[in-house]
Design an enzyme around this catalytic site. Sequence first.
Site, short mmCIF file in Angstrom:
data_model
loop_
_atom_site.label_atom_id
_atom_site.label_comp_id
_atom_site.label_asym_id
_atom_site.label_seq_id
_atom_site.Cartn_x
_atom_site.Cartn_y
_atom_site.Cartn_z
N ASN A 85 0.85 -1.20 0.00
CA ASN A 85 0.00 0.00 0.00
C ASN A 85 0.88 1.25 0.00
O ASN A 85 2.10 1.15 -0.08
CB ASN A 85 -0.96 -0.02 1.20
N LYS B 101 -13.40 0.38 15.60
CA LYS B 101 -12.12 -0.36 15.72
C LYS B 101 -11.56 -0.26 17.13
O LYS B 101 -10.94 -1.19 17.64
CB LYS B 101 -11.09 0.19 14.72
O1 PMT Z 1 3.09 6.04 6.57
P1 PMT Z 1 2.55 7.38 6.08
O2 PMT Z 1 2.74 7.57 4.62
O3 PMT Z 1 3.05 8.52 6.90
O4 PMT Z 1 0.95 7.34 6.30
C1 PMT Z 1 0.42 7.33 7.58
C2 PMT Z 1 -0.79 6.39 7.68
C3 PMT Z 1 -1.91 6.91 6.81
C4 PMT Z 1 -0.41 4.97 7.23
C5 PMT Z 1 -1.18 6.37 9.19
O5 PMT Z 1 -1.55 7.66 9.59
C6 PMT Z 1 -2.36 5.42 9.43
O6 PMT Z 1 -3.51 5.74 9.31
N1 PMT Z 1 -2.06 4.14 9.82
C7 PMT Z 1 -3.03 3.07 10.02
C8 PMT Z 1 -3.25 2.38 8.72
C9 PMT Z 1 -4.19 1.19 8.79
O7 PMT Z 1 -3.81 0.12 8.43
O8 PMT Z 1 -5.34 1.42 9.35
P2 PMT Z 1 -6.50 0.29 9.50
O9 PMT Z 1 -7.72 1.09 9.81
O10 PMT Z 1 -6.56 -0.61 8.37
O11 PMT Z 1 -6.05 -0.53 10.77
C10 PMT Z 1 -6.45 -0.19 12.09
C11 PMT Z 1 -5.34 -0.49 13.06
O12 PMT Z 1 -5.08 -1.89 13.09
C12 PMT Z 1 -4.02 0.18 12.74
O13 PMT Z 1 -3.46 0.59 13.95
C13 PMT Z 1 -3.21 -0.93 12.10
O14 PMT Z 1 -1.81 -0.75 12.31
C14 PMT Z 1 -3.72 -2.15 12.84
N2 PMT Z 1 -3.66 -3.41 12.08
C15 PMT Z 1 -4.41 -3.57 10.96
C16 PMT Z 1 -4.38 -4.78 10.32
C17 PMT Z 1 -3.55 -5.82 10.80
N3 PMT Z 1 -3.51 -6.99 10.21
N4 PMT Z 1 -2.83 -5.61 11.92
C18 PMT Z 1 -2.86 -4.42 12.55
O15 PMT Z 1 -2.17 -4.24 13.57
#
Ligand code: PMT
Length: 417
Positions: free
Chosen positions: A223, A351
């Site tokens: 991504n 979440k």
């Molecule tokens: O890296 P940059 O270019 O600076 O961009 C920053 C960002 C947009 C990546 C950052 O600000 C951000 O939003 N990160 C979270 C991205 C994400 O995967 O969000 P999510 O809504 O899909 O996941 C929710 C949470 O679960 C997150 O804390 C993620 O790290 C965690 N997760 C998700 C899936 C997985 N299999 N394991 C996880 O730990």
Amino acid sequence: MSFDLSVIPHKNIILAVTGGIAAYKSAILVRRLKDFGFDVRVVMTHGAQAFITPLTFQALSGNPVHTELLDPEAEAGMGHIELARWADLVLVAPASCDTIAKFANGLADDLLSTLYLATKAPVWVAPAMNQQMWAAKATQRNLQTLVEDGVHVIMPDAGEQACGDVGLGRMPEPEDLARQVAAYFHKAQRAIAEKFGLLAGKRVTITAGPTREAIDPVRYISNHSTGKMGFALAAACYAAGAKVTLVAGPVSLDTPNGVERINVKSAMQMLDASMTQLEEGCDIFIATAAVADYRVAEVAEHKIKKAGDELAVSLVKNPDIVATIAQQQQRPFMVGFAAETRNVEEYAAGKLVAKKLDMIACNDVSRPDIGFASDENAMTVFFAQSYHLEKRELEKASKQEISQQLVEAIHDALLQK
Ligand code: PMT
């Protein structure tokens, strides 16, 4: 002096109630102290019980009320020495002439006077009595002794008294007393934070960047995450006095000064590295990484050759790293991030609950000016319900500034643990 009194550390208060008509105000005082998040245990003298019942205080404090020094049953629960150790502050309100005299002379003939001698916690007294008794030389002499012994004496208010007299001797209003206690702890906490940093001594693990899920030796699914947000946060946590480990996906950023870095590629590797950090000791876990939700079921050993117009690749779900860590028995303070393109706050709040997090910071990654790859971000921060903290809007700013505000939000929530 102004304090954000919604943010104070979790502390244990012993409210000692002695005999006086102002004892009725102490019932409200329990409520106000609990409003600030303090754990309150009430100790009552025999005199106090002539004015108000222990049952009232038990119901309001949610804890048993302590009245006797030599009651084997009470001592088996929490005896006077344990009470003395439990307290972060002993507040005697109202403090009668008799109790002040006992304290001043080191008597130890009931639970409260014994507890006074046995505690290392600060002791505050809020005298409440008839204005003539307040002015009496013996009372003033005893109060002077208490001040010299390090006790904090809260001046009584002036006004009409229950006995009809007018003058000094009224116990201050419960709201005022509770605010003074909260301000005391808040100020002490801030002083420590200013000297040593908001996260002084904390061990912080941060996941950052994308993960790469191999399809074959030359191709992968990933991504747009660049790691900028996670790396900025690592630098901010280090600057706030924490020991920081970055579990970084494949990104081309320099490691922030003072930060330890572990490089990983896939979600499975990120999970392994995170679990190792947990075993080695972690107080705060922050998941900024954009982890691939799925990986290829069977990674091809050799480069897949072009054939046909379509290629089907079967995917299986990756483990959720942040949710897995949150399920561990000795779990750290858990901070998640949420990248959403619509219903941003609703999905993020979902979440927070589903992954059992303490805090979540969400950003709208449909906006081209913030989120993925940008140097700036704008976030909404939610806390788990148990923290009694309002959500925070972090206006668009550099990822460094946003990180600073996130450190403050983490610190504020930790104060309430
Ligand atoms: O890296 P940059 O270019 O600076 O961009 C920053 C960002 C947009 C990546 C950052 O600000 C951000 O939003 N990160 C979270 C991205 C994400 O995967 O969000 P999510 O809504 O899909 O996941 C929710 C949470 O679960 C997150 O804390 C993620 O790290 C965690 N997760 C998700 C899936 C997985 N299999 N394991 C996880 O730990």
